[in-house]
Design a protein around this motif. Structure first.
Motif, PDB file in Angstrom:
ATOM      1  N   ARG A  56       0.796  -1.223  -0.083  1.00  0.00           N
ATOM      2  CA  ARG A  56      -0.063  -0.080  -0.057  1.00  0.00           C
ATOM      3  C   ARG A  56       0.922   1.391   0.238  1.00  0.00           C
ATOM      4  N   GLY A  59       2.404   1.634  -3.567  1.00  0.00           N
ATOM      5  CA  GLY A  59       1.573   1.491  -4.520  1.00  0.00           C
ATOM      6  C   GLY A  59       1.915   0.279  -5.431  1.00  0.00           C
ATOM      7  N   SER A  61       1.281  -3.759  -6.645  1.00  0.00           N
ATOM      8  CA  SER A  61       0.271  -4.728  -6.733  1.00  0.00           C
ATOM      9  C   SER A  61       0.665  -5.787  -7.745  1.00  0.00           C
ATOM     10  N   ARG A 184       5.390   6.593  -4.977  1.00  0.00           N
ATOM     11  CA  ARG A 184       4.831   5.115  -5.335  1.00  0.00           C
ATOM     12  C   ARG A 184       5.868   4.720  -6.192  1.00  0.00           C
ATOM     13  N   ASP A 187       6.187   6.280  -9.674  1.00  0.00           N
ATOM     14  CA  ASP A 187       6.705   7.628  -9.529  1.00  0.00           C
ATOM     15  C   ASP A 187       8.043   7.582 -10.179  1.00  0.00           C
TER      16      ASP A 187
END
Ligand SMILES: Cc1ncc(COP(=O)(O)O)c(C=O)c1O
Length: 381
Positions: A56, A59, A61, A184, A187
């Protein structure tokens, strides 16, 4: 004590870390993923909830792309040695920590070609020189997100674009930024991100992680039990098991999980704003000390939490010893495991005195320390 050695490891740790570790050892310390009983299930939940919290924060997944390691060094070694083969070319910079420089030196002895591109005097990588360094066999660019000596934040997104345009992967050393600078992974444009759990993330030592992006196939540097596919004598191919063999540092990860809860609650934007204010106060105060030389970018917004300086007539180790013995201030002098960075700054071989702030330092503390350093410059120099 005033603790300004957060770049080495943060202290104090986040509220709740010691309690979570103690509770884990007393009540929850099964082997995660290895048995079906309550203690094993609880331990697995501690590990997986910390993994989800890291995902989280960054960022990422799915969370399985986060592989637990012992520290940033462990993750960097896994990324470099799991990826590079003899004949590959890798580009790095002249401000890296030895946790990048030494594995690359070892790989060079096995036939990996290494180019170190220069950095400017404030520690910022020369992006034009980096752009010229690509070859047809460039497999990877590896760069620190922020210098652990001068705090310099690197233009990582720009470097990521260059790497990807040349068909290379990008590994970021996030030891000095994860937990302290909000971002993240997207970025940064990083395909791989190695970081410590015990610095900006405010967790215990013995924790760290490596983010492994889509399309990156790392050869494990360690095979063994994972609690999955146990009938096979080959390492499973799925993450995180492919890269996580053996019983993990469950008690450390339980502590890291508590630290991540604290960070989520306090917010990385707020922590970053606080640390920028501390760095600004340090730089503004130190600039007034006669003869003192400051390193790194002038603008605190271009720095992570480290500030380096030298005083004329005193070696950095002497300044640090006086701060410790006479004022109970903890700082780190010398080369900071980054001799190339000191060559770049012109401070090799004695190094600098490094002050590194954390979320629990106050403006009062850093102003006091500036006063002590001014006193040292007057009385000892
Ligand atoms: C830029 C940088 N990279 C890597 C490391 C290694 O981190 P660890 O001690 O977690 O292995 C450090 C530690 O100070 C660092 O500052």
């Amino acid at each position: 004590m005033i603790y300004l050695d957060n770049a080495a490891t943060s202290w104090p740790k986040a509220p709740g870390v010691a309690e979570a570790m103690s509770r884990f050892l007393l009540e929850e310390a099964g082997n995660p993923g290895r048995s079906g009983h309550r203690l094993a299930r609880t331990a697995a939940e501690r590990v997986e909830s910390a993994r989800r919290a890291l995902a989280r924060l960054l960022g990422v997944s799915p969370p399985e792309r986060i592989v637990f390691t012992l520290n940033a060094t462990d993750g960097l070694n896994l990324a470099l040695k799991g990826l590079l083969r003899p004949g590959d070319h890798v580009i790095t910079s002249s401000v890296e920590h030895n946790s990048v420089t030494r594995p690359l030196r070892a790989l060079a002895e096995q036939g990996v070609q290494v180019t170190k591109v220069p950095c400017f005097g404030d520690g910022t990588v020369d992006v034009d020189a980096l752009a010229r360094a690509f070859r047809s066999n460039t497999r990877l660019v590896v760069l620190t997100h922020a210098s652990n000596v001068a705090g310099t934040l690197q233009p990582v997104a720009e470097v990521a674009r260059l790497a990807h345009a040349a068909g290379a992967l990008f590994l970021v050393d996030g030891a000095q930024t994860v937990g302290a600078v909000p971002f993240r992974v997207a970025d940064l444009g990083a395909d791989l991100l190695a970081f410590s759990g015990h610095k900006g993330l405010l967790g215990p030592t013995g924790t760290g992680a490596l983010y492994v992006g889509p399309g990156v196939d790392l050869r494990p540097t360690r095979e063994g039990g994972t609690g999955t596919s146990s009938e096979l004598d080959v390492q499973p191919s799925d993450l995180p098991h492919r890269l996580e063999s053996g019983t993990p540092n469950t008690v450390g990860i339980a502590g890291l999980g508590a630290a991540l809860e604290y960070l989520e609650h306090r917010g990385l934007e707020a922590i970053r704003a606080h640390e920028v204010a501390l760095v600004r106060a340090l730089r503004e105060g130190l600039r007034e000390v006669p003869g003192l030389r400051l390193y790194g970018p002038e603008d605190p917004a271009r720095c992570a939490g480290a500030v380096s300086f030298t005083l004329p007539g005193l070696e950095p180790s002497e300044v640090a010893a006086i701060l410790d013995a006479s004022f109970d201030v903890a700082v780190r002098p010398g080369l900071h495991c980054a001799p190339d960075a000191h060559r770049t700054l012109g401070t090799f071989p004695l190094g600098t005195v490094r002050l590194s702030v954390g979320p629990f330092n106050t403006l009062d503390e850093v102003r006091q320390v500036v006063g002590y350093i001014a006193q040292i410059a007057r009385s000892w120099g």
